[in-house]
Design an enzyme around this catalytic site. Sequence first.
Site, PDB file in Angstrom:
ATOM      1  N   HIS A 186     -39.863  77.679 -69.127  1.00 42.91           N
ATOM      2  CA  HIS A 186     -40.629  78.945 -69.099  1.00 42.91           C
ATOM      3  C   HIS A 186     -40.273  79.821 -70.297  1.00 42.91           C
ATOM      4  CE1 HIS A 186     -40.791  78.521 -64.420  1.00 42.91           C
ATOM      5  NE2 HIS A 186     -41.859  77.957 -64.967  1.00 42.91           N
ATOM      6  N   LEU A 215     -41.369  84.494 -61.619  1.00 42.53           N
ATOM      7  CA  LEU A 215     -41.502  84.007 -60.249  1.00 42.53           C
ATOM      8  C   LEU A 215     -42.931  83.558 -59.985  1.00 42.53           C
ATOM      9  CD1 LEU A 215     -39.514  86.863 -58.442  1.00 42.53           C
ATOM     10  CD2 LEU A 215     -38.635  84.755 -59.491  1.00 42.53           C
ATOM     11  N   GLY A 216     -43.159  82.269 -60.100  1.00 45.61           N
ATOM     12  CA  GLY A 216     -44.421  81.659 -59.723  1.00 45.61           C
ATOM     13  C   GLY A 216     -44.118  80.552 -58.741  1.00 45.61           C
ATOM     14  N   ARG A 247     -39.602  73.304 -55.087  1.00 46.41           N
ATOM     15  CA  ARG A 247     -38.320  72.814 -55.595  1.00 46.41           C
ATOM     16  C   ARG A 247     -37.168  73.529 -54.900  1.00 46.41           C
ATOM     17  NH1 ARG A 247     -40.558  73.937 -61.249  1.00 46.41           N
ATOM     18  NH2 ARG A 247     -41.774  72.075 -61.763  1.00 46.41           N
ATOM     19  N   MET A 289     -46.545  82.159 -51.502  1.00 41.53           N
ATOM     20  CA  MET A 289     -45.793  83.306 -51.023  1.00 41.53           C
ATOM     21  C   MET A 289     -46.640  84.227 -50.155  1.00 41.53           C
ATOM     22  SD  MET A 289     -42.960  84.923 -50.704  1.00 41.53           S
ATOM     23  CE  MET A 289     -41.814  84.200 -51.885  1.00 41.53           C
ATOM     24  N   VAL A 337     -45.901  85.544 -58.352  1.00 39.21           N
ATOM     25  CA  VAL A 337     -45.157  86.219 -57.288  1.00 39.21           C
ATOM     26  C   VAL A 337     -44.508  87.489 -57.826  1.00 39.21           C
ATOM     27  CG1 VAL A 337     -43.224  86.025 -55.681  1.00 39.21           C
ATOM     28  CG2 VAL A 337     -44.767  84.077 -56.021  1.00 39.21           C
ATOM     29  N   GLY A 338     -43.889  87.408 -58.978  1.00 38.46           N
ATOM     30  CA  GLY A 338     -43.193  88.553 -59.543  1.00 38.46           C
ATOM     31  C   GLY A 338     -44.100  89.739 -59.797  1.00 38.46           C
TER      32      GLY A 338
END
Length: 404
Positions: A186, A215-216, A247, A289, A337-338
């Site tokens: 990333h 955060l993905g 993961r 999420m 997500v982030g």
Amino acid sequence: MTASRVLVLNSGSSSVKYQLLDMADRSRLAVGLVERIGEDTSRLVHEPLAGPAAAGGKREQVGRIADHEAALKAVAAELAADGTGLDSPELAAVGHRVVHGGTRFTRPTVIDDEVLAEIRNLIPLAPLHNPANVTGIEVARSLRADIPQVAVFDTAFHSTMPEHVARYAIDARVADAYSIRRYGFHGTSHAYVSRATAALLGRPVEDVNVIVLHLGNGASASAVRGGVCVETSMGLTPLEGLVMGTRSGDLDPAVVFHLARVGGLSVDEIDSLLNKKSGLLGMCGDNDMREVLRRAGEGDEAARLAFAAYVHRLKKYIGAYSAVLGRVDAVAFTAGVGENAHQVREAALDGLAELGLALDLEANAARSPQPRLVSADYARVAVAVVPTDEELEIATQAYALVTE
């Protein structure tokens, strides 16, 4: 006319994502996606964003696209229909996302036969990603051999980690023989977000220490001191670190031995378990999420446990990277997500007031597509939400290289 356009290609195993950008004003001219390559249900979605073609909106075609060569030729045809084809004299470069650059490639690199061969040699370190990256490069070179093709590596930004951080504590001869070390991933996102966070604070990037949380479905953290990465959570592969969608993240290596000896699982089965069937998915059956939060809110214990594990790992890394950096100026959340799950940001920072972290809960809960600060006015450490832009970062690096 000065050529200022860059076509960014992200070639996956069965997909091609692309964007055409004009670096004169950093604008997007077109975006698109080819998915399910090789299947009868292949799909190409193309959206022109500038010029007369933009008025027509998205265009979609469904039907078999046999391989990456056919996919990229279809992309070229869509761009040509907009008047922005690959034959345009305004095209300065094609920028390729390449996942693994090993220890050799620590900066964007113009691709020639030798470079392409070395990227092929790195396939054992990224067997799911580098083969598709190579295919995309080969096809693009065949379509426009006269313009620079630039590889921008996910691992490059993390190559500045000190050697004692990058090394695993195993037999040095074995590590060297098999290129076993921490590379991180990333990188284009962490590079972009760390700079954008400094800009948001109105300070030179050289003066800002940032913890970046990407955060993905895949997730990683980095500690960035003055624009330079000094630590990151992913390692030899993207498996290490945070709890992710599918993961496991950090894991006692002996779990692998136990599964093989006691469970009778093969190496490939364990690989699949830890990379594709673990994380949020493994703990509660959902890797989205939004679904995890919905279920947790309704009292689902498995979803609550998965969310708690996800947040706990985030807290650990924020604390650890605060220690690594010594002084933290900002914590920046990015990726799907982030950027969008305010509950994750709130839970991850809850109880970290001693580290100087506190949220403005109203600002944190508000949705916005813009970079913004969501920390309380009195907080010693800023909390930022910064939408990532990996395609712009790739285009920026590629264009800077070819115009030097």
